[in-house]
Design a protein around this motif. Structure first.
Motif, PDB file in Angstrom:
ATOM      1  N   GLN A 426       0.769  -1.181   0.130  1.00 45.45           N
ATOM      2  CA  GLN A 426      -0.227   0.041  -0.052  1.00 45.45           C
ATOM      3  C   GLN A 426       1.000   1.198  -0.108  1.00 45.45           C
ATOM      4  O   GLN A 426       1.916   1.322   0.570  1.00 45.45           O
ATOM      5  CB  GLN A 426      -0.932   0.007   1.064  1.00 45.45           C
ATOM      6  N   THR A 427       0.209   2.262  -0.689  1.00 51.26           N
ATOM      7  CA  THR A 427       0.952   3.720  -0.817  1.00 51.26           C
ATOM      8  C   THR A 427       0.276   4.706   0.065  1.00 51.26           C
ATOM      9  O   THR A 427      -1.022   4.661   0.086  1.00 51.26           O
ATOM     10  CB  THR A 427       0.909   4.184  -2.259  1.00 51.26           C
ATOM     11  N   TYR A 428       1.110   5.527   0.994  1.00 52.98           N
ATOM     12  CA  TYR A 428       0.329   6.267   1.898  1.00 52.98           C
ATOM     13  C   TYR A 428       0.684   7.831   1.428  1.00 52.98           C
ATOM     14  O   TYR A 428       1.813   8.014   0.651  1.00 52.98           O
ATOM     15  CB  TYR A 428       0.934   6.465   3.461  1.00 52.98           C
ATOM     16  N   TYR A 429      -0.270   8.649   1.310  1.00 50.95           N
ATOM     17  CA  TYR A 429      -0.289  10.111   0.512  1.00 50.95           C
ATOM     18  C   TYR A 429      -0.932  11.059   1.465  1.00 50.95           C
ATOM     19  O   TYR A 429      -1.805  10.671   2.356  1.00 50.95           O
ATOM     20  CB  TYR A 429      -1.012   9.800  -0.589  1.00 50.95           C
ATOM     21  N   HIS A 430      -0.339  12.090   1.610  1.00 49.74           N
ATOM     22  CA  HIS A 430      -1.085  13.296   2.188  1.00 49.74           C
ATOM     23  C   HIS A 430      -0.623  14.672   1.411  1.00 49.74           C
ATOM     24  O   HIS A 430       0.599  14.804   1.270  1.00 49.74           O
ATOM     25  CB  HIS A 430      -0.418  13.510   3.426  1.00 49.74           C
ATOM     26  N   TYR A 431      -1.597  15.435   1.156  1.00 49.36           N
ATOM     27  CA  TYR A 431      -1.626  16.512   0.412  1.00 49.36           C
ATOM     28  C   TYR A 431      -2.337  17.536   1.176  1.00 49.36           C
ATOM     29  O   TYR A 431      -3.223  17.628   1.905  1.00 49.36           O
ATOM     30  CB  TYR A 431      -2.413  16.580  -0.914  1.00 49.36           C
ATOM     31  N   TYR A 432      -1.570  18.766   1.280  1.00 49.53           N
ATOM     32  CA  TYR A 432      -2.016  20.090   2.416  1.00 49.53           C
ATOM     33  C   TYR A 432      -2.577  21.358   1.751  1.00 49.53           C
ATOM     34  O   TYR A 432      -3.341  22.156   2.417  1.00 49.53           O
ATOM     35  CB  TYR A 432      -0.672  20.234   3.178  1.00 49.53           C
ATOM     36  N   GLU A 433      -1.906  21.776   0.462  1.00 47.91           N
ATOM     37  CA  GLU A 433      -2.011  23.286   0.206  1.00 47.91           C
ATOM     38  C   GLU A 433      -3.568  23.535  -0.107  1.00 47.91           C
ATOM     39  O   GLU A 433      -4.099  22.901  -1.106  1.00 47.91           O
ATOM     40  CB  GLU A 433      -1.061  23.333  -0.948  1.00 47.91           C
ATOM     41  N   TYR A 434      -4.160  24.572   0.682  1.00 46.38           N
ATOM     42  CA  TYR A 434      -5.490  24.842   0.477  1.00 46.38           C
ATOM     43  C   TYR A 434      -5.497  26.234   1.129  1.00 46.38           C
ATOM     44  O   TYR A 434      -4.989  26.509   2.325  1.00 46.38           O
ATOM     45  CB  TYR A 434      -6.299  23.897   1.182  1.00 46.38           C
ATOM     46  N   PRO A 435      -6.433  27.117   0.584  1.00 48.71           N
ATOM     47  CA  PRO A 435      -7.093  26.995  -0.738  1.00 48.71           C
ATOM     48  C   PRO A 435      -6.615  27.337  -2.077  1.00 48.71           C
ATOM     49  O   PRO A 435      -7.002  27.194  -2.968  1.00 48.71           O
ATOM     50  CB  PRO A 435      -8.436  27.970  -0.345  1.00 48.71           C
ATOM     51  N   GLN A 436      -5.447  28.140  -1.862  1.00 47.61           N
ATOM     52  CA  GLN A 436      -4.790  28.718  -3.187  1.00 47.61           C
ATOM     53  C   GLN A 436      -3.434  27.901  -3.470  1.00 47.61           C
ATOM     54  O   GLN A 436      -2.701  27.349  -2.592  1.00 47.61           O
ATOM     55  CB  GLN A 436      -4.582  30.046  -3.210  1.00 47.61           C
ATOM     56  N   PRO A 437      -3.229  27.624  -4.831  1.00 47.00           N
ATOM     57  CA  PRO A 437      -4.062  27.780  -5.990  1.00 47.00           C
ATOM     58  C   PRO A 437      -4.916  26.430  -6.003  1.00 47.00           C
ATOM     59  O   PRO A 437      -4.609  25.646  -5.666  1.00 47.00           O
ATOM     60  CB  PRO A 437      -3.323  27.946  -7.194  1.00 47.00           C
ATOM     61  N   HIS A 438      -5.966  26.518  -6.838  1.00 49.10           N
ATOM     62  CA  HIS A 438      -6.686  25.387  -7.449  1.00 49.10           C
ATOM     63  C   HIS A 438      -7.840  24.888  -6.541  1.00 49.10           C
ATOM     64  O   HIS A 438      -8.367  23.868  -6.856  1.00 49.10           O
ATOM     65  CB  HIS A 438      -5.945  24.385  -8.074  1.00 49.10           C
ATOM     66  N   ARG A 439      -7.925  25.323  -4.957  1.00 43.64           N
ATOM     67  CA  ARG A 439      -9.165  24.809  -4.303  1.00 43.64           C
ATOM     68  C   ARG A 439      -9.244  23.347  -3.970  1.00 43.64           C
ATOM     69  O   ARG A 439     -10.118  22.958  -3.954  1.00 43.64           O
ATOM     70  CB  ARG A 439     -10.236  25.384  -4.601  1.00 43.64           C
ATOM     71  N   THR A 501      -0.249   5.713   8.911  1.00 43.61           N
ATOM     72  CA  THR A 501      -0.111   7.060   9.738  1.00 43.61           C
ATOM     73  C   THR A 501       0.683   6.861  10.798  1.00 43.61           C
ATOM     74  O   THR A 501       1.464   7.733  11.329  1.00 43.61           O
ATOM     75  CB  THR A 501      -1.587   7.606  10.005  1.00 43.61           C
ATOM     76  N   ASN A 502       0.569   5.603  11.421  1.00 44.09           N
ATOM     77  CA  ASN A 502       1.610   5.587  12.578  1.00 44.09           C
ATOM     78  C   ASN A 502       3.134   5.077  11.939  1.00 44.09           C
ATOM     79  O   ASN A 502       3.945   5.625  12.687  1.00 44.09           O
ATOM     80  CB  ASN A 502       1.134   3.998  13.330  1.00 44.09           C
ATOM     81  N   GLU A 503       3.144   4.311  10.854  1.00 43.66           N
ATOM     82  CA  GLU A 503       4.464   3.930  10.559  1.00 43.66           C
ATOM     83  C   GLU A 503       5.157   5.301  10.054  1.00 43.66           C
ATOM     84  O   GLU A 503       6.312   5.511  10.283  1.00 43.66           O
ATOM     85  CB  GLU A 503       4.286   3.086   9.170  1.00 43.66           C
ATOM     86  N   PHE A 504       4.370   6.370   9.427  1.00 44.39           N
ATOM     87  CA  PHE A 504       5.058   7.448   8.936  1.00 44.39           C
ATOM     88  C   PHE A 504       4.996   8.653   9.704  1.00 44.39           C
ATOM     89  O   PHE A 504       5.370   9.710   9.305  1.00 44.39           O
ATOM     90  CB  PHE A 504       4.494   7.706   7.427  1.00 44.39           C
ATOM     91  N   LYS A 505       4.482   8.434  11.084  1.00 42.30           N
ATOM     92  CA  LYS A 505       4.366   9.401  12.065  1.00 42.30           C
ATOM     93  C   LYS A 505       3.654  10.572  11.791  1.00 42.30           C
ATOM     94  O   LYS A 505       4.142  11.734  11.914  1.00 42.30           O
ATOM     95  CB  LYS A 505       5.967   9.636  12.490  1.00 42.30           C
ATOM     96  N   ASP A 506       2.482  10.486  11.143  1.00 45.63           N
ATOM     97  CA  ASP A 506       1.711  11.610  10.656  1.00 45.63           C
ATOM     98  C   ASP A 506       0.600  11.851  11.700  1.00 45.63           C
ATOM     99  O   ASP A 506      -0.416  11.419  11.584  1.00 45.63           O
ATOM    100  CB  ASP A 506       1.049  11.196   9.258  1.00 45.63           C
ATOM    101  N   ASP A 507       1.340  12.870  12.599  1.00 46.16           N
ATOM    102  CA  ASP A 507       0.208  13.148  13.796  1.00 46.16           C
ATOM    103  C   ASP A 507      -1.019  13.722  13.323  1.00 46.16           C
ATOM    104  O   ASP A 507      -2.060  13.560  13.869  1.00 46.16           O
ATOM    105  CB  ASP A 507       1.000  13.946  14.928  1.00 46.16           C
TER     106      ASP A 507
END
Length: 515
Positions: A426-439, A501-507
């Motif tokens: 499995q692949t873990y992914y996390h995207y953050y940037e909001y609201p600009q640009p592209h909402r 989330t635990n493995e990659f320490k994404d609090d």
């Protein structure tokens, strides 16, 4: 024009030099050289080796034919700067601190380039950097574009912090600077050369010789081009559509004022004349004469976008050919690993979009191919799920350098050697940037071989679930259906997400899941 002539002379001098390998010492034996060419926004769907018969990418395809091509290579945060930070550190965005392009990268943290330097490598980064800071001592040599850089007559900042202007087309200049460095490097050391391409980033300005090179092609509309976004809040909320977001002047060069527009004021007389003749006298006239509306206008915009995008990619492929030729002519091919990849995927009209950001397949998946003559069997196809945080530990292991425990990625050298046992499922992914640009609403999730589970959060909190076997275009969010008909599946996928989330320490992600 004088500088252009100087560059032409440089190329002639470089290619007439005796083989660099003749002067290399035995110290380089056993330690391969590494050239990593990283383009910007170049999706695998625009590359011949990945099955696109319209793409003219013979040199990129050559790397795949002579080495290995990865069919499931994914990014951990589909956006320019964070992808480069993941490459340099081998860590997720929340650990290396560069979660969006609005941040400033901490150059003082662990970077794989320093570890290679400690292992005896001479290192360089040339071209697009885009990390809102300078490389400082991270590389022995660097010469980078400020921020996004310009396609024509760009400025570069060098390691002495001097800003110099170079006349010509950015992709050509990056290659010239790269081959100049190869010529002048310390011949007694193995090297790492990172070539950061600006192309194919928006606003898709082709080289003068590539203008109109795809005008004879009618690009087929993707099956999801007129996506209704039913049942998908985030997809409906975005601002990255060809229909609404793509700008006629900025993106498609329609009715440009070549004297006032800041982009085109950079062009010299020859460049500006070519652009005015093509986009002004031909393309803008066609647009003005046809007076298109509705779907006809949207589809016209799509064709123009595709033709500019593919034409811009021509120079990338052509210059990769120059690099490959340079290696051949200087006896460096056998002991040099050459890599081609992009910082993320990109939408070519799928869901009616351009850009990236989402966890959906088109932006999650990125091209990657590697040629390593002494190790990789020609024509290898690797289907395991590999991530951009895996780049750093792989290159360190190949170079015989220590891979520190703080790196979150995993070396895929065993995959290249066809010796891999268990690999990630499995692949873990996390995207953050909001609201600009592209909402695009922030989100995190996992991709397994069959399913993709996504949690969107922030102003709106909701889940999405896709069965990639039954719905590869990700048009049907089945989360609510599965919650009622197959709750065990949903529970299992959430447990797998919690493991990541635990493995990659994404609090942050752990806290959101507990709410």
């Amino acid at each position: 024009m004088l500088r252009c002539l100087i560059y032409s002379v440089c190329f002639l001098i470089i290619f007439s030099l005796p083989s660099l390998s003749q002067t290399s010492s035995i110290a380089t034996v056993g330690k391969p050289n590494i050239i990593f060419i990283l383009s910007d926004d170049h999706t695998n769907k625009a590359i011949g080796a990945y099955g696109n018969e319209l793409a003219r990418t013979p040199n990129i395809d050559r790397i795949a034919k002579e080495g290995a091509i990865f069919t499931n290579f994914f990014v951990t945060n589909s956006i320019c700067g964070p992808s480069r930070a993941a490459l340099l550190t081998g860590k997720y965005s929340h650990i290396n601190g560069f979660v969006s392009n609005n941040n400033q990268f901490d150059i003082n943290q662990f970077l794989f380039s320093r570890a290679l330097n400690d292992a005896g490598y001479q290192t360089a980064w040339i071209g697009k950097w885009h990390l809102e800071t300078l490389p400082d001592d991270a590389f022995n040599y660097w010469n980078i574009l400020p921020d996004q850089g310009h396609y024509f007559n760009p400025d570069f900042i060098n390691q002495h912090h001097d800003t110099l202007n170079y006349e010509g087309y950015v992709t050509d200049i990056i290659t010239t600077l790269s081959t100049d460095w190869l010529k002048n490097r310390d011949q007694d050391k193995p090297f790492l050369l990172m070539i950061g391409e600006k192309a194919t980033h928006r606003e898709w300005l082709p080289a003068v010789e590539d203008l109109g090179s795809y005008d004879d092609v009618i690009f087929p509309l993707p099956a999801s081009f007129y996506d209704s976004y039913k049942g998908r809040i985030a997809a409906a909320h975005q601002d990255m559509s060809i229909a609404e977001t793509m700008n006629l002047i900025f993106d498609l060069k329609i009715n440009v004022d070549y004297e006032k527009d800041a982009i085109y004021r950079r062009l010299n007389d020859h460049q500006r004349s070519a652009y005015k003749s093509y986009y002004g006298d031909v393309i803008s006239k066609e647009f003005n004469d046809n007076q298109l509306k509705g779907n006809a206008l949207i589809e016209w915009k799509f064709q123009r976008y595709m033709r500019d995008y593919f034409a811009t990619a021509n120079a990338v492929d052509r210059n990769i050919g120059m690099v490959l030729d340079f290696l051949d002519q200087h006896g460096l091919s056998e002991n040099t690993i050459i890599i081609y990849g992009s910082d993320q995927g990109f939408y070519l009209g799928e869901h009616g979009w351009f850009d990236k950001r989402f966890i959906y397949e088109e932006s999650l998946r990125t091209p990657f191919m590697i040629r390593y003559p002494s190790v990789i069997k020609m024509g290898s196809v690797i289907s395991e799920q590999v991530l951009n945080i895996d780049w750093a530990p792989t290159l360190l292991e190949i170079a015989g350098a220590t891979v520190p425990s703080e790196i979150q990625g995993k070396s895929f050298l065993p995959l290249l050697q066809q010796k891999a046992g268990d690999w990630r499922q499995q692949t873990y992914y996390h995207y953050y940037e909001y609201p600009q640009p592209h909402r695009v609403i922030p989100h995190f999730g996992i991709r397994t071989p069959q399913f993709k589970l996504v949690r969107f959060y922030g102003e709106q909190d909701f889940w999405e679930l896709y069965d990639l076997n039954e719905d590869p275009q990700e048009l049907n969010n089945i989360y609510d259906i599965m919650l009622n008909t197959n709750p065990k599946l949903v529970k299992s996928l959430k447990q797998q997400l919690a493991v990541s989330t635990n493995e990659f320490k994404d609090d942050l992600a752990k806290r959101i899941m507990q709410e």
